[in-house]
Design a protein around this motif. Structure first.
Motif, PDB file in Angstrom:
ATOM      1  N   ARG A 250      44.043  43.631  20.908  1.00 40.41           N
ATOM      2  CA  ARG A 250      42.125  43.641  20.247  1.00 40.41           C
ATOM      3  C   ARG A 250      41.424  44.264  21.890  1.00 40.41           C
ATOM      4  NH1 ARG A 250      39.548  39.977  16.243  1.00 40.41           N
ATOM      5  NH2 ARG A 250      37.712  41.076  15.622  1.00 40.41           N
ATOM      6  N   LEU A 251      41.831  42.705  22.603  1.00 40.72           N
ATOM      7  CA  LEU A 251      41.423  43.125  23.581  1.00 40.72           C
ATOM      8  C   LEU A 251      41.006  44.392  24.425  1.00 40.72           C
ATOM      9  CD1 LEU A 251      42.026  39.800  25.499  1.00 40.72           C
ATOM     10  CD2 LEU A 251      39.961  40.013  24.295  1.00 40.72           C
ATOM     11  N   GLY A 252      42.069  45.291  25.356  1.00 37.70           N
ATOM     12  CA  GLY A 252      42.135  46.136  25.157  1.00 37.70           C
ATOM     13  C   GLY A 252      41.041  47.529  25.009  1.00 37.70           C
TER      14      GLY A 252
ATOM     15  N   ARG B 139      44.320  32.189  23.234  1.00 39.14           N
ATOM     16  CA  ARG B 139      44.728  30.676  23.758  1.00 39.14           C
ATOM     17  C   ARG B 139      45.352  30.111  22.786  1.00 39.14           C
ATOM     18  NH1 ARG B 139      39.478  27.448  25.926  1.00 39.14           N
ATOM     19  NH2 ARG B 139      40.926  25.742  26.546  1.00 39.14           N
ATOM     20  N   ALA B 140      45.200  30.064  21.602  1.00 45.57           N
ATOM     21  CA  ALA B 140      45.694  29.134  20.410  1.00 45.57           C
ATOM     22  C   ALA B 140      46.945  29.466  20.052  1.00 45.57           C
ATOM     23  CB  ALA B 140      45.107  29.230  18.596  1.00 45.57           C
TER      24      ALA B 140
ATOM     25  N   HIS C   6      30.649  37.804  21.593  1.00 46.86           N
ATOM     26  CA  HIS C   6      30.498  37.166  20.780  1.00 46.86           C
ATOM     27  C   HIS C   6      32.677  38.161  20.243  1.00 46.86           C
ATOM     28  CE1 HIS C   6      31.388  36.798  15.752  1.00 46.86           C
ATOM     29  NE2 HIS C   6      31.541  37.956  15.926  1.00 46.86           N
ATOM     30  N   GLU C   7      32.886  39.246  20.144  1.00 52.20           N
ATOM     31  CA  GLU C   7      33.770  40.262  20.004  1.00 52.20           C
ATOM     32  C   GLU C   7      34.447  40.002  21.003  1.00 52.20           C
ATOM     33  OE1 GLU C   7      34.010  42.828  18.494  1.00 52.20           O
ATOM     34  OE2 GLU C   7      31.992  42.110  17.667  1.00 52.20           O
ATOM     35  N   LEU C   8      34.746  38.583  22.567  1.00 54.37           N
ATOM     36  CA  LEU C   8      34.840  38.715  23.502  1.00 54.37           C
ATOM     37  C   LEU C   8      36.304  37.619  23.005  1.00 54.37           C
ATOM     38  CD1 LEU C   8      34.679  40.183  26.468  1.00 54.37           C
ATOM     39  CD2 LEU C   8      36.130  40.555  25.492  1.00 54.37           C
ATOM     40  N   ARG C   9      34.933  37.015  22.118  1.00 52.83           N
ATOM     41  CA  ARG C   9      35.378  35.297  22.045  1.00 52.83           C
ATOM     42  C   ARG C   9      36.821  34.920  21.509  1.00 52.83           C
ATOM     43  NH1 ARG C   9      30.774  32.104  20.181  1.00 52.83           N
ATOM     44  NH2 ARG C   9      31.402  33.435  18.372  1.00 52.83           N
ATOM     45  N   THR C  10      36.710  35.955  20.097  1.00 51.76           N
ATOM     46  CA  THR C  10      37.473  35.967  19.026  1.00 51.76           C
ATOM     47  C   THR C  10      38.734  36.119  19.379  1.00 51.76           C
ATOM     48  OG1 THR C  10      35.593  36.349  17.330  1.00 51.76           O
ATOM     49  CG2 THR C  10      37.827  36.932  16.640  1.00 51.76           C
ATOM     50  N   PRO C  11      39.372  37.049  20.547  1.00 50.67           N
ATOM     51  CA  PRO C  11      41.035  37.754  20.594  1.00 50.67           C
ATOM     52  C   PRO C  11      41.221  36.428  21.520  1.00 50.67           C
ATOM     53  CG  PRO C  11      39.559  39.031  21.253  1.00 50.67           C
ATOM     54  CD  PRO C  11      38.522  38.342  20.172  1.00 50.67           C
ATOM     55  N   ILE C  12      39.317  35.843  22.168  1.00 50.42           N
ATOM     56  CA  ILE C  12      40.630  35.192  23.615  1.00 50.42           C
ATOM     57  C   ILE C  12      41.155  33.724  22.958  1.00 50.42           C
ATOM     58  CG2 ILE C  12      40.291  34.156  25.430  1.00 50.42           C
ATOM     59  CD1 ILE C  12      37.830  36.007  26.360  1.00 50.42           C
TER      60      ILE C  12
END
Length: 369
Positions: free
Chosen positions: A173-175, A146-147, A136-142
């Protein structure tokens, strides 16, 4: 984790320790005594009634076999049950339990198997929650990154500094999330050594607070994801007494503790609230007592024992202040890990307003010895 970790099962009966009135040894000894008594009794009857010895022998063997069969069944039946439960556990089914209705060594073994099943079930639940939360945490910034890139590629948006800044926010944020997960991995593997040294508390904590303010100003308006707060309306206050106070600990690990506690306190503070970091001398040489206090909604007492669990984000109605995205719920777990490395204590304490987290560090244990 947010769901908490179930505690191992505990049998309501008191342990018998080394003496058990119905131990297996006692039962086997009773079997031998009863067999001898039966043979002796039948022999005496044979002598008295002048019955042939071969009949007495046959009756003795039959009686002894029946009693032995009864005792053997009472011993092997629970073993079959344990074997079935152990086979289910080996196949990934952690829901089955062994009946704990005996007061001998097999009853103790049943308790141990059930405790093992509880622990494995808890670890399996933690693993599933870890995968779900990290995904869940990775999906939001990715998705955000991507958008932005799709809009640039499709010509909907220009690759101007503002668009690139938005992409950079998601990358940062991913980092931060990956860095937090690496800390979590080090926590589990225990590969981070302590580098303890003596340092002055006032300049050290003053630097931690200044860094927190600088990071908040630099990241104002950027989604933090899992690292540092982004609010600039909360005032950070330092209270160290005496001013010349010193401590003996690993400064890098204590920095993690204080920074994560400040981050958590700021997120939960009301607009223009105040967060206080208080330091006092402990009872041992160069030991340290720290407190971080905020003016937020506080933590319900029922949640005190869960706030330091991984991915726990609290259960208050408004868990985060304005401008906060909530983080990953790993900061307090990492803080507890760093304190545990020092052999210290961390927890939630009573407070008239907001939340008060206390930390107790043992200091230089070699000097006290």
């Amino acid at each position: 984790m947010s769901g908490g970790r179930p505690a191992p099962r505990r049998s309501p009966r008191e342990p018998w320790g080394g003496v058990r009135p119905f131990s297996i040894k006692t039962k086997l000894g009773g079997l031998v005594v009863i067999s001898v008594l039966i043979t002796t009794g039948l022999s005496m009857i044979a002598v008295t009634t002048k019955t042939e010895i071969r009949f007495i022998t046959v009756f003795s063997m039959i009686a002894t076999l029946l009693i032995t069969q009864f005792v053997a069944h009472s011993l092997t039946a629970p073993l079959d049950d344990m074997n079935a439960v152990a086979r289910s556990i080996s196949q990934g089914d952690y829901t089955r339990r062994v009946r704990e209705n005996r007061r001998d060594e097999l009853g103790d073994l049943a308790q141990t198997i059930n405790a093992m099943a509880d622990e494995l079930e808890a670890q399996d639940l933690q693993r599933k929650e870890l995968v779900a939360n990290v995904s869940h945490e990775l999906r939001t910034p990715i998705a955000g990154l991507r958008a932005v890139l799709e809009n640039v590629v499709d010509g909907i948006a220009e690759a101007d500094p503002e668009t690139m800044r938005t992409a950079l926010k998601q990358t940062e944020r991913l980092g931060r999330l990956v860095e937090t997960l690496l800390d979590l991995s080090r926590l589990d593997n225990g590969v981070v050594p302590l580098r303890k040294r003596r340092f002055e508390v006032w300049p050290y904590l003053s630097g931690v607070l200044k860094e927190a303010n600088m990071v908040a100003s630099a990241r104002a308006g950027i989604a933090s994801g899992s690292g540092s707060h982004q609010r600039t309306d909360v005032h950070l206050h330092l209270d160290v007494s005496p001013p010349e106070l010193t401590a003996h600990a690993d400064p890098e690990r204590i920095h993690q503790v204080v920074a994560n506690l400040i981050d958590n306190a700021v997120k939960h503070s009301p607009p223009h609230g105040r967060v206080t970091v208080r330091a006092r001398r402990g009872q041992q040489p160069e030991s340290l007592e720290l407190e971080v206090l905020d003016e937020g909604p506080g933590i319900p007492k029922s949640e005190w024992r869960h706030v330091f669990e991984r991915f726990n984000r609290g259960a208050v109605s408004r868990p985060h202040g304005p401008g906060s995205d909530g983080g990953t719920g790993l900061g307090l777990a990492i803080a507890r890990w760093a304190v545990d490395l020092h052999g210290g204590r961390i927890g939630v304490a009573e407070s008239e307003r907001g939340c008060r987290i206390f930390i107790s560090l043992p200091g230089d244990l070699s000097a006290s010895g």
